[in-house]
Design a protein around this motif. Structure first.
Motif, PDB file in Angstrom:
ATOM      1  N   LEU A 115     -18.849  -2.489 -19.214  1.00  0.00           N
ATOM      2  CA  LEU A 115     -20.217  -2.164 -18.835  1.00  0.00           C
ATOM      3  C   LEU A 115     -20.655  -2.707 -17.497  1.00  0.00           C
ATOM      4  O   LEU A 115     -21.666  -2.350 -17.109  1.00  0.00           O
ATOM      5  N   GLY A 116     -19.896  -3.643 -17.167  1.00  0.00           N
ATOM      6  CA  GLY A 116     -20.405  -4.308 -15.660  1.00  0.00           C
ATOM      7  C   GLY A 116     -21.347  -5.143 -15.772  1.00  0.00           C
ATOM      8  O   GLY A 116     -21.882  -5.431 -14.651  1.00  0.00           O
ATOM      9  N   VAL A 117     -21.858  -5.673 -16.988  1.00  0.00           N
ATOM     10  CA  VAL A 117     -22.968  -6.516 -16.955  1.00  0.00           C
ATOM     11  C   VAL A 117     -22.092  -7.914 -17.147  1.00  0.00           C
ATOM     12  O   VAL A 117     -21.131  -8.344 -17.567  1.00  0.00           O
ATOM     13  N   GLU A 118     -23.126  -9.137 -16.987  1.00  0.00           N
ATOM     14  CA  GLU A 118     -22.433 -10.420 -17.418  1.00  0.00           C
ATOM     15  C   GLU A 118     -22.228 -10.663 -18.712  1.00  0.00           C
ATOM     16  O   GLU A 118     -23.203 -10.375 -19.662  1.00  0.00           O
ATOM     17  N   LEU A 119     -20.914 -11.213 -19.007  1.00  0.00           N
ATOM     18  CA  LEU A 119     -20.783 -11.459 -20.435  1.00  0.00           C
ATOM     19  C   LEU A 119     -21.069 -12.845 -20.690  1.00  0.00           C
ATOM     20  O   LEU A 119     -21.214 -13.818 -20.143  1.00  0.00           O
ATOM     21  N   GLU A 120     -21.833 -12.727 -22.143  1.00  0.00           N
ATOM     22  CA  GLU A 120     -22.020 -14.393 -22.564  1.00  0.00           C
ATOM     23  C   GLU A 120     -20.799 -14.966 -23.297  1.00  0.00           C
ATOM     24  O   GLU A 120     -19.725 -14.546 -23.077  1.00  0.00           O
ATOM     25  N   ARG A 121     -21.057 -16.025 -24.006  1.00  0.00           N
ATOM     26  CA  ARG A 121     -20.266 -16.789 -24.728  1.00  0.00           C
ATOM     27  C   ARG A 121     -19.409 -15.808 -25.779  1.00  0.00           C
ATOM     28  O   ARG A 121     -20.040 -15.149 -26.336  1.00  0.00           O
ATOM     29  N   GLY A 122     -18.118 -15.915 -25.870  1.00  0.00           N
ATOM     30  CA  GLY A 122     -17.152 -15.085 -26.683  1.00  0.00           C
ATOM     31  C   GLY A 122     -16.982 -13.828 -26.028  1.00  0.00           C
ATOM     32  O   GLY A 122     -16.492 -12.852 -26.711  1.00  0.00           O
ATOM     33  N   GLY A 123     -17.311 -13.307 -24.806  1.00  0.00           N
ATOM     34  CA  GLY A 123     -17.190 -12.022 -24.129  1.00  0.00           C
ATOM     35  C   GLY A 123     -18.218 -11.187 -24.631  1.00  0.00           C
ATOM     36  O   GLY A 123     -18.129  -9.937 -24.582  1.00  0.00           O
ATOM     37  N   ARG A 124     -19.402 -11.573 -25.418  1.00  0.00           N
ATOM     38  CA  ARG A 124     -20.363 -10.748 -25.837  1.00  0.00           C
ATOM     39  C   ARG A 124     -21.246 -10.339 -24.678  1.00  0.00           C
ATOM     40  O   ARG A 124     -21.507 -10.920 -23.833  1.00  0.00           O
ATOM     41  N   VAL A 125     -21.795  -8.937 -24.616  1.00  0.00           N
ATOM     42  CA  VAL A 125     -23.096  -8.624 -24.009  1.00  0.00           C
ATOM     43  C   VAL A 125     -24.346  -8.852 -24.653  1.00  0.00           C
ATOM     44  O   VAL A 125     -24.589  -8.732 -25.873  1.00  0.00           O
ATOM     45  N   LYS A 126     -25.054  -9.442 -23.878  1.00  0.00           N
ATOM     46  CA  LYS A 126     -26.548  -9.634 -24.483  1.00  0.00           C
ATOM     47  C   LYS A 126     -27.199  -8.452 -24.382  1.00  0.00           C
ATOM     48  O   LYS A 126     -27.465  -7.416 -23.751  1.00  0.00           O
ATOM     49  N   VAL A 127     -28.250  -8.174 -25.472  1.00  0.00           N
ATOM     50  CA  VAL A 127     -28.759  -7.127 -25.905  1.00  0.00           C
ATOM     51  C   VAL A 127     -30.376  -7.196 -26.285  1.00  0.00           C
ATOM     52  O   VAL A 127     -30.672  -8.545 -26.451  1.00  0.00           O
ATOM     53  N   ALA A 128     -31.058  -6.287 -25.910  1.00  0.00           N
ATOM     54  CA  ALA A 128     -32.680  -6.594 -26.205  1.00  0.00           C
ATOM     55  C   ALA A 128     -32.753  -6.270 -27.588  1.00  0.00           C
ATOM     56  O   ALA A 128     -32.167  -5.952 -28.436  1.00  0.00           O
ATOM     57  N   PRO A 129     -34.173  -6.543 -27.994  1.00  0.00           N
ATOM     58  CA  PRO A 129     -34.353  -6.557 -29.504  1.00  0.00           C
ATOM     59  C   PRO A 129     -34.200  -5.055 -29.998  1.00  0.00           C
ATOM     60  O   PRO A 129     -33.834  -4.980 -31.363  1.00  0.00           O
ATOM     61  N   ASP A 130     -34.084  -4.072 -29.340  1.00  0.00           N
ATOM     62  CA  ASP A 130     -33.755  -2.674 -29.645  1.00  0.00           C
ATOM     63  C   ASP A 130     -32.189  -2.523 -29.763  1.00  0.00           C
ATOM     64  O   ASP A 130     -31.976  -1.156 -30.006  1.00  0.00           O
ATOM     65  N   HIS A 131     -31.527  -3.447 -29.418  1.00  0.00           N
ATOM     66  CA  HIS A 131     -30.034  -3.339 -29.129  1.00  0.00           C
ATOM     67  C   HIS A 131     -29.582  -2.603 -28.041  1.00  0.00           C
ATOM     68  O   HIS A 131     -28.543  -2.562 -27.833  1.00  0.00           O
ATOM     69  N   GLN A 132     -30.537  -2.248 -27.080  1.00  0.00           N
ATOM     70  CA  GLN A 132     -29.912  -1.726 -25.793  1.00  0.00           C
ATOM     71  C   GLN A 132     -29.300  -2.841 -25.020  1.00  0.00           C
ATOM     72  O   GLN A 132     -29.883  -3.984 -24.903  1.00  0.00           O
ATOM     73  N   VAL A 133     -28.158  -2.896 -24.382  1.00  0.00           N
ATOM     74  CA  VAL A 133     -27.599  -3.818 -23.318  1.00  0.00           C
ATOM     75  C   VAL A 133     -28.594  -3.880 -22.215  1.00  0.00           C
ATOM     76  O   VAL A 133     -29.007  -3.040 -21.736  1.00  0.00           O
ATOM     77  N   VAL A 134     -28.759  -5.156 -22.077  1.00  0.00           N
ATOM     78  CA  VAL A 134     -29.651  -5.582 -20.802  1.00  0.00           C
ATOM     79  C   VAL A 134     -29.227  -5.132 -19.619  1.00  0.00           C
ATOM     80  O   VAL A 134     -27.747  -5.361 -19.458  1.00  0.00           O
ATOM     81  N   GLY A 135     -29.554  -4.487 -18.992  1.00  0.00           N
ATOM     82  CA  GLY A 135     -29.128  -3.944 -17.661  1.00  0.00           C
ATOM     83  C   GLY A 135     -28.533  -2.395 -17.865  1.00  0.00           C
ATOM     84  O   GLY A 135     -28.344  -1.811 -16.570  1.00  0.00           O
ATOM     85  N   CYS A 136     -28.172  -1.944 -18.989  1.00  0.00           N
ATOM     86  CA  CYS A 136     -27.891  -0.613 -19.157  1.00  0.00           C
ATOM     87  C   CYS A 136     -28.678   0.173 -20.148  1.00  0.00           C
ATOM     88  O   CYS A 136     -28.262   0.335 -21.311  1.00  0.00           O
ATOM     89  N   PRO A 137     -29.609   0.913 -19.504  1.00  0.00           N
ATOM     90  CA  PRO A 137     -30.532   1.789 -20.405  1.00  0.00           C
ATOM     91  C   PRO A 137     -29.850   2.857 -21.045  1.00  0.00           C
ATOM     92  O   PRO A 137     -28.750   3.423 -20.310  1.00  0.00           O
ATOM     93  N   GLY A 138     -29.905   3.175 -22.184  1.00  0.00           N
ATOM     94  CA  GLY A 138     -29.249   4.095 -22.830  1.00  0.00           C
ATOM     95  C   GLY A 138     -27.886   3.807 -23.574  1.00  0.00           C
ATOM     96  O   GLY A 138     -27.318   4.558 -24.061  1.00  0.00           O
ATOM     97  N   ILE A 139     -27.353   2.543 -23.561  1.00  0.00           N
ATOM     98  CA  ILE A 139     -26.153   2.142 -23.939  1.00  0.00           C
ATOM     99  C   ILE A 139     -26.669   0.829 -24.960  1.00  0.00           C
ATOM    100  O   ILE A 139     -27.477  -0.298 -24.501  1.00  0.00           O
ATOM    101  N   PHE A 140     -26.249   1.022 -26.105  1.00  0.00           N
ATOM    102  CA  PHE A 140     -26.235  -0.036 -27.229  1.00  0.00           C
ATOM    103  C   PHE A 140     -25.113  -0.869 -27.764  1.00  0.00           C
ATOM    104  O   PHE A 140     -24.201  -0.141 -27.437  1.00  0.00           O
ATOM    105  N   ALA A 141     -25.208  -1.873 -28.111  1.00  0.00           N
ATOM    106  CA  ALA A 141     -24.176  -2.697 -28.607  1.00  0.00           C
ATOM    107  C   ALA A 141     -24.516  -3.284 -29.946  1.00  0.00           C
ATOM    108  O   ALA A 141     -25.557  -3.634 -30.018  1.00  0.00           O
ATOM    109  N   LEU A 142     -23.731  -3.226 -30.737  1.00  0.00           N
ATOM    110  CA  LEU A 142     -23.996  -3.918 -32.233  1.00  0.00           C
ATOM    111  C   LEU A 142     -22.828  -4.423 -32.564  1.00  0.00           C
ATOM    112  O   LEU A 142     -21.637  -4.732 -32.337  1.00  0.00           O
ATOM    113  N   GLY A 143     -23.118  -5.453 -33.537  1.00  0.00           N
ATOM    114  CA  GLY A 143     -21.936  -6.251 -34.300  1.00  0.00           C
ATOM    115  C   GLY A 143     -21.731  -7.111 -33.470  1.00  0.00           C
ATOM    116  O   GLY A 143     -22.118  -7.882 -32.693  1.00  0.00           O
ATOM    117  N   ASP A 144     -20.172  -7.479 -33.517  1.00  0.00           N
ATOM    118  CA  ASP A 144     -19.585  -8.587 -32.858  1.00  0.00           C
ATOM    119  C   ASP A 144     -19.314  -8.613 -31.422  1.00  0.00           C
ATOM    120  O   ASP A 144     -19.264  -9.685 -30.852  1.00  0.00           O
TER     121      ASP A 144
END
Length: 440
Positions: free
Chosen positions: A290-319
């Motif tokens: 996704l080209g965004v900064e990865l957090e601990r454990g290689g996860r991507v940070k998401v907003a409260p609505d599950h959209q990946v921060v910095g990637c509108p229209g792209i959502f991340a769920l689960g692990d």
């Protein structure tokens, strides 16, 4: 053209006359708990969605350790994705392996060279074992994330006893019948307890030259207690139960090296016949695409609505997602978390597309955290309620049966658990083709 009134960054196309809205192309990558729930929620209201996975089945990972220790068979905890979603005519299933995510051109590249376009993308690809920079350990200390992993562990475990039966060297017998489990979280504890019961009750009747009940099982945890994510009194209970099963619990000690025939723990070399990895996980490597900064454990940070921060229209769920709850804590990588996130996002997207509603924030409602320690022994924790022993084991069983996909699986697993409880028998003791495991 895009909808300028959409505050969530989701674009719904319209035709040239500006009259009819064209639903966005929604693609879900991953057929786990989260991905399936998104697809089902959209399918219920006849919204088109494509779900893509490199496996053709949904896997109930919380019970993988029972496949690895011959208590259940793989079909008991797996269900074809197409079968699960067959009733939803607007849901298309694609069997394929995503190798690249092109966010600029809004398309996924598959291993066979084809491309799948998307307007909205839901990434729910789960996690994989993390060896903390020592990926060379993976070949001699398999983790537990797939059916293939479970079959590998089961084969190596049973082969250790088979090789021990054939050797006349007592030292070699002891080595082959020494099993090290790295990591004292729920997976490690459940593996240790299940292997102890397998060797002491089931296999003890099957061999003539060895005594499987004398198998040495080591559970190695870097923190000061097993199940560090649970309350201290529950960890203490788990410790007592494991020791009653004969498991040697080594806390406050780290792994220095893992080799085919031995492990080094805090400088001590221990000959082993099998080493299993349950010490950590990292997000699917697709998150890095996704080209965004990865957090601990290689996860991507998401907003409260599950959209990946910095990637509108792209959502991340689960692990694969780092979701911070209202208390400022990251949500754990549990099946119930992924399931709730998938239900929430699927319904939210349906309301967004059909009624133009904004995507609401997700609120997680914990159903409790649980781990089984052995025969009719478990720990269960939710809020102030803490259970241990038989009542916790019943709660564990009910939760896991409920989460299983498919009525027939719930019935099959319940019957097999009851039979195993009464007889100590395990019928899935099959050795797969892998005969060159690092045991001898």
């Amino acid at each position: 053209m895009s909808d300028p009134g959409n505050k969530n960054g989701i674009h719904i196309n319209a035709d040239q006359a500006g009259q009819d809205r064209i639903p966005p192309r929604i693609v879900v990558v991953g057929g786990g708990f989260a991905g399936l729930e998104v697809a089902k929620a959209l399918g219920k209201v006849d919204i088109g969605v494509t779900i893509l996975d490199r496996h053709n089945h949904h896997l109930f990972q919380p019970l993988l350790y029972q496949v690895a220790t011959a208590a259940l068979s793989a079909p008991d905890i797996a269900e074809p994705i197409r079968k699960i979603l067959s009733r939803y005519r607007s849901v298309q299933v694609i069997f394929g392996d995503v190798v690249a995510i092109q966010t600029s051109s809004r398309q996924l590249l598959l291993a066979d060279g084809s491309a799948v376009p998307f307007d909205l993308l839901v990434l729910a690809t789960g996690s994989r074992p993390s060896y903390f920079g020592r990926d060379d350990w993976a070949t001699v200390a398999p983790g537990l994330k797939s059916i293939e992993d479970a079959r590998t562990i089961r084969s190596r475990l049973l082969l250790a006893f088979e090789h021990a039966e054939r050797t006349s060297d007592p030292a070699e017998q002891r080595r082959l019948m020494t099993i090290a489990i790295i990591g004292g979280g729920p997976t490690g504890v459940e593996l240790a307890g299940s292997i102890a019961e397998l060797s002491r009750y089931t296999l003890a009747r099957d061999f003539r030259n060895i005594q499987p009940e004398k198998t040495r099982i080591l559970l190695i945890e870097a923190s000061d207690r097993p199940l560090p994510g649970f309350a201290p009194e529950l960890s203490e209970y788990a410790l007592r139960r494991l020791r009653r099963l004969g498991v040697e619990v080594m806390t406050g000690r780290r792994v220095d090296a893992i080799e085919p025939h031995q492990v080094s723990i805090a400088g001590d070399l221990i000959p082993v016949g099998l080493t299993l990895w349950a010490a950590g996980v990292s997000a699917s490597p697709l998150a890095a695409q996704l080209g965004v900064e990865l957090e601990r454990g290689g996860r991507v940070k998401v907003a409260p609505d599950h959209q990946v921060v910095g990637c509108p229209g792209i959502f991340a769920l689960g692990d694969v997602a780092l979701f911070i709850d209202e208390s400022g804590n990251p949500l754990p990588g549990l099946a119930q978390v992924a399931k709730q996130q998938g239900i929430h996002l699927g319904r939210a997207l349906a309301n967004q597309i059909q009624n133009g509603e904004e995507l609401p924030s997700f609120v997680y409602k914990s159903r409790g955290n649980t781990a089984i320690v052995g025969r009719h022994a478990a720990v269960f924790e939710t809020g102030r309620l803490k259970l241990k022993g038989w009542f916790a084991w019943v709660a564990w069983a009910m939760i896991h049966v409920y989460l299983l996909v498919g009525f027939q699986h719930r019935v099959q697993v319940s019957i097999q658990w009851l039979w195993r409880y009464l007889t100590y028998e395990r019928g899935a003791r099959l050795i797969a083709e892998e005969r060159d495991a690092p045991l001898r």
